[in-house]
Scaffold this active site. Structure first.
Site, PDB file in Angstrom:
ATOM      1  N   GLY A   1      -2.850  -1.790  -7.257  1.00 39.59           N
ATOM      2  CA  GLY A   1      -1.669  -2.646  -7.358  1.00 39.59           C
ATOM      3  C   GLY A   1      -1.829  -3.704  -8.435  1.00 39.59           C
ATOM      4  O   GLY A   1      -2.927  -4.224  -8.658  1.00 39.59           O
TER       5      GLY A   1
ATOM      6  N   HIS B   1       0.835  -1.204   0.000  1.00 36.11           N
ATOM      7  CA  HIS B   1       0.000   0.000   0.000  1.00 36.11           C
ATOM      8  C   HIS B   1       0.872   1.257   0.000  1.00 36.11           C
ATOM      9  O   HIS B   1       0.546   2.235  -0.656  1.00 36.11           O
ATOM     10  CB  HIS B   1      -0.895   0.029   1.248  1.00 36.11           C
TER      11      HIS B   1
HETATM   12  P1  AMP Z   1      -6.247  -4.284  -0.400  1.00 35.19           P
HETATM   13  O1  AMP Z   1      -6.119  -3.472   0.833  1.00 35.19           O
HETATM   14  O2  AMP Z   1      -5.725  -5.662  -0.281  1.00 35.19           O
HETATM   15  O3  AMP Z   1      -7.607  -4.201  -1.029  1.00 35.19           O
HETATM   16  O4  AMP Z   1      -5.264  -3.574  -1.445  1.00 35.19           O
HETATM   17  C1  AMP Z   1      -5.400  -2.210  -1.742  1.00 35.19           C
HETATM   18  C2  AMP Z   1      -4.552  -1.891  -2.955  1.00 35.19           C
HETATM   19  O5  AMP Z   1      -3.197  -2.191  -2.667  1.00 35.19           O
HETATM   20  C3  AMP Z   1      -4.945  -2.732  -4.164  1.00 35.19           C
HETATM   21  O6  AMP Z   1      -4.900  -1.913  -5.318  1.00 35.19           O
HETATM   22  C4  AMP Z   1      -3.883  -3.791  -4.189  1.00 35.19           C
HETATM   23  O7  AMP Z   1      -3.627  -4.292  -5.481  1.00 35.19           O
HETATM   24  C5  AMP Z   1      -2.674  -3.032  -3.673  1.00 35.19           C
HETATM   25  N1  AMP Z   1      -1.702  -3.971  -3.138  1.00 35.19           N
HETATM   26  C6  AMP Z   1      -1.908  -4.926  -2.203  1.00 35.19           C
HETATM   27  N2  AMP Z   1      -0.787  -5.637  -2.018  1.00 35.19           N
HETATM   28  C7  AMP Z   1       0.138  -5.144  -2.855  1.00 35.19           C
HETATM   29  C8  AMP Z   1       1.500  -5.466  -3.149  1.00 35.19           C
HETATM   30  N3  AMP Z   1       2.144  -6.441  -2.522  1.00 35.19           N
HETATM   31  N4  AMP Z   1       2.143  -4.736  -4.096  1.00 35.19           N
HETATM   32  C9  AMP Z   1       1.493  -3.739  -4.737  1.00 35.19           C
HETATM   33  N5  AMP Z   1       0.240  -3.397  -4.498  1.00 35.19           N
HETATM   34  C10 AMP Z   1      -0.447  -4.082  -3.567  1.00 35.19           C
END
Ligand code: AMP
Length: 524
Positions: A164, A47
Site C-alpha cells: 500500500g 488490505h
Molecule cells: P499492515 O498489515 O499494516 O502491515 O499492511 C499490509 C499492507 O497493506 C501494506 O502494504 C500496507 O501499506 C497496506 N495498507 C494498509 N493500510 C492501507 C490503506 N489504508 N490503503 C492501502 N493500503 C493499505
C-alpha cells in the site's frame, strides 16, 4: 498435513509452516502467476484493495499474515497489536484468496524484537532511506521490514507482491531492495484507502476512541490543504509543511511527530518540489501513532516510448494508453493529417515552401478512441479525418511530408504544446530525445532483428503470403535500422535516461503489463 482450512470448511487454505506453503506453491504453480499480499493481519478495506488487485492480475493469491517482531521496538505495541486469524481467514475466503501463510515467529526463525535483531541475519536498507520520515523515530524498523519481506519473497517465490502507498517509505525501501538484490518480483503499489472522513484505514485505528477517529480525519484534510496550495503554485517545502502544521493545530489532541517533504522514490528531503514530492506525516493521538501521506504532482505524467521499427511500439502504446486513461499522442496520425491536408489543398507534395506555409497555424486535435483497437480520433482545422488519413494514398505520401524540416518543426512544437498538461503517452523515434526530453518515463522498446523478422514473417503469413524469405526480412530490418539511426531529421536514438525494454519472447500483454508497472513505479 493438518490444515486450518479443513476445520473452518472454507475455500482458503491456511498454512502455518514454510514446508506446507512451499509444497502448496510447488503443486499449484504450474504456469500460473502468483501474487503475494504481505500483511500483519487485522484485515480491513485497505488490505482488501491489495487482495483484489492481486486477484485481478495473478492466478494464485497468497496473503501472508505475520506480526513481524523484528519491526517493533521494545517500547512499541508488538504485544497489543490486534491478532484475529479466524476473522481474517473468513474475510480472505470471501475475497477468493487461495492461501494464507500465517507462520509463528519461531517458524520464521525470528523470535524477539528489534533489540534481538543482532542475533539474526538482517537486510539493511540504505541509510539515507531509513534516516528520514518514520525511520528517524523508529530505528531498526525498516531493517526489520526489509528482512521479513525478503524472507517472504524467498519463501513464496511470487511473481508480483502488493504493497500500500499508505506506507510510502516502506514501499520505496522495498522497491529499492528488490532492485538492489535483483529479486525476480514486480512490486505493485496500491492507492491509499480511506474512511469517508478521509482518515486512512489502518489496523491501528482500532486503538482510537470515536472522538479521536473524528479528530484524526483532520490529518488528511490538512494534507489536502497543502496540496491545494501546491496546485495554486506554492512549491517551497517549508511553506507546504507549515500549511499542514497550521491546519492540524486546530486539533489539540494531535501531536505531530514529523511532517516531511521528500522525493517519492529516493526519499531524499526536498527544499522545493519540481514535479513530484511526497508529503508525509506521523501524528500521535494519545499513544496511537498514525501515518499518512499525499503525493504532490504538478501534472499527470508524460511517457515517451521510442524504439526501432517493428518492435510493436504503436500497438503497445495504444493499449497502455487505454488501460491507464492516458491520451495516446499519435504523432504518426498528426503527420498523416498534414499529408491529407496538403493533398486536399492541391499543393504539390514536393513544394516545400507552400507546404511550410500551409502547416503554419494549422490546428490538430487528438482524442482517445472508445476502444484500444480503434485509431485515435483526429481533427485537422476542425474537420474530422480519423478514417480519411488511413487511405493508401495518404500512406504513400506521408514519409515525404514527414521528411520536410518545416513540417517537422511545426508538429514537434504542437506535440510539445499538447504535452504540457501531461497525461499523455507518445511513441516514435525521437520522443524521449527531442520532443519530450523531460518526460517522466522514457522507454526504449526494442527486440532483436531476428525476433522482429520472425514477427514480420508471421504477420505476412497471416495476411496470406507464402514463400516468405526470412533472411531477406532480416536484411530489410537491418537496413531500416541503419537508415533510421542515421537520419539527419529525428534519428532513432535511445535517450540516456531511457529504460531499455527488450521484448524478445514476450507477448504484447506482457509488454503492456511491464510498461504499466514502470509507469506506476514512477508515479509513486
Ligand atoms: P499492515 O498489515 O499494516 O502491515 O499492511 C499490509 C499492507 O497493506 C501494506 O502494504 C500496507 O501499506 C497496506 N495498507 C494498509 N493500510 C492501507 C490503506 N489504508 N490503503 C492501502 N493500503 C493499505
Amino acid at each position: 498435513m493438518f490444515s486450518l482450512s479443513l476445520v473452518l470448511g472454507m475455500g482458503v487454505e491456511v498454512f502455518t509452516t514454510i514446508a506446507e506453503l512451499r509444497s502448496y506453491v510447488a503443486i499449484h504453480r504450474d504456469e500460473r502467476k502468483i501474487g503475494l499480499v504481505p500483511t500483519m493481519g487485522a484485515l480491513h478495506q485497505g488490505h482488501f484493495s491489495l487482495i483484489n488487485r492481486a486477484a485481478a492480475e495473478t492466478d494464485l493469491v497468497i496473503v501472508s499474515i505475520f506480526v513481524n517482531p523484528l519491526q517493533f521496538a521494545p517500547t512499541e505495541d508488538l504485544h497489543q497489536y490486534p491478532r484475529q486469524l479466524e476473522e481474517d481467514t473468513q474475510l480472505c475466503a470471501m475475497l477468493g484468496v487461495d492461501a494464507i501463510f500465517a507462520p509463528t515467529a519461531e517458524e520464521m526463525n525470528l523470535p524477539g524484537d528489534i533489540e534481538t535483531q543482532s542475533q539474526t541475519t538482517r537486510i539493511i536498507p540504505p541509510d539515507n532511506m531509513t534516516s528520514v520520515l518514520c525511520g528517524k523515530f523508529r530505528p531498526g524498523h525498516f531493517t526489520g521490514v526489509a528482512t521479513i519481506v525478503t524472507k517472504l519473497l524467498h519463501i513464496v517465490q511470487c511473481d508480483r507482491a502488493y504493497f500500500g502507498q499508505k506506507d510510502a517509505q516502506q514501499l520505496a525501501i522495498i522497491r529499492r531492495l528488490v532492485k538492489d538484490l535483483n529479486l525476480p518480483v514486480t512490486i505493485v503499489a496500491c492507492p491509499i484507502i480511506r474512511e469517508d472522513s478521509g482518515l486512512a484505514l489502518s489496523s491501528r485505528n482500532q486503538y482510537l476512541t470515536a472522538t479521536e477517529q473524528e479528530q484524526a480525519a483532520q490529518i488528511y484534510r490538512s494534507l489536502q490543504q497543502a496540496q491545494a496550495a501546491f496546485t495554486a503554485g506554492e512549491n517551497k517545502s517549508d511553506n507546504l509543511v507549515n500549511i499542514v502544521k497550521e491546519n492540524l493545530a486546530a486539533v489539540a489532541a494531535a501531536k505531530i511527530q514529523y511532517i516531511e517533504l521528500v522525493d517519492p522514490q529516493t526519499l531524499q528531503p526536498l527544499t522545493k518540489v519540481a514535479n513530484r514530492g511526497l508529503l508525509a506525516i506521523a501524528v500521535y493521538f494519545g499513544s496511537t501513532r498514525l501515518i499518512d501521506n499525499i503525493l504532490l504532482q504538478q501534472r499527470p505524467p508524460i511517457i515517451a516510448i521510442d524504439g526501432p521499427a517493428g518492435a510493436g511500439k504503436s500497438t503497445v502504446t495504444r493499449r497502455v494508453a487505454q488501460k491507464l486513461g492516458l491520451l495516446y499522442l499519435d504523432t504518426g496520425a498528426m503527420y498523416r493529417a498534414v499529408t491529407w491536408l496538403v493533398m486536399q489543398s492541391g499543393i504539390a507534395i514536393e513544394d516545400e515552401p507552400a507546404v511550410a506555409s500551409l502547416v503554419q497555424g494549422v490546428e490538430i486535435q487528438l482524442a482517445s478512441p472508445e476502444a484500444a483497437n480503434l485509431p485515435t480520433t483526429v481533427k485537422i482545422n476542425g474537420t474530422e479525418v480519423t478514417q480519411a488519413i488511413r487511405t493508401p494514398e495518404v500512406t504513400a505520401q506521408v514519409s515525404a511530408i514527414a521528411a520536410q524540416a518545416a513540417v517537422r518543426e511545426s508538429l514537434v512544437a504542437m506535440q510539445k504544446q499538447l504535452g504540457k498538461q501531461g497525461g499523455i503517452i507518445a511513441e516514435g523515434r525521437d520522443i524521449g530525445t527531442n520532443v519530450f526530453p523531460n518526460a517522466d518515463l522514457k522507454i526504449f522498446l526494442t527486440a532483436s532483428v531476428m525476433e522482429r523478422a520472425r514477427r514480420r514473417s508471421q504477420d505476412l503469413y497471416n495476411q496470406g503470403q507464402q514463400n516468405i524469405d526470412l533472411s531477406q526480412l532480416v536484411r530489410d530490418i537491418q537496413a531500416r535500422d541503419y537508415q533510421d539511426s542515421n537520419r539527419t531529421i529525428a534519428p532513432l536514438k535511445k535517450a540516456d535516461d531511457a529504460i531499455e525494454l527488450i521484448t524478445d519472447g514476450l507477448t504484447i500483454e506482457e509488454v503492456v503489463q511491464k510498461i504499466i508497472d514502470y509507469i506506476e513505479f514512477d508515479n509513486y
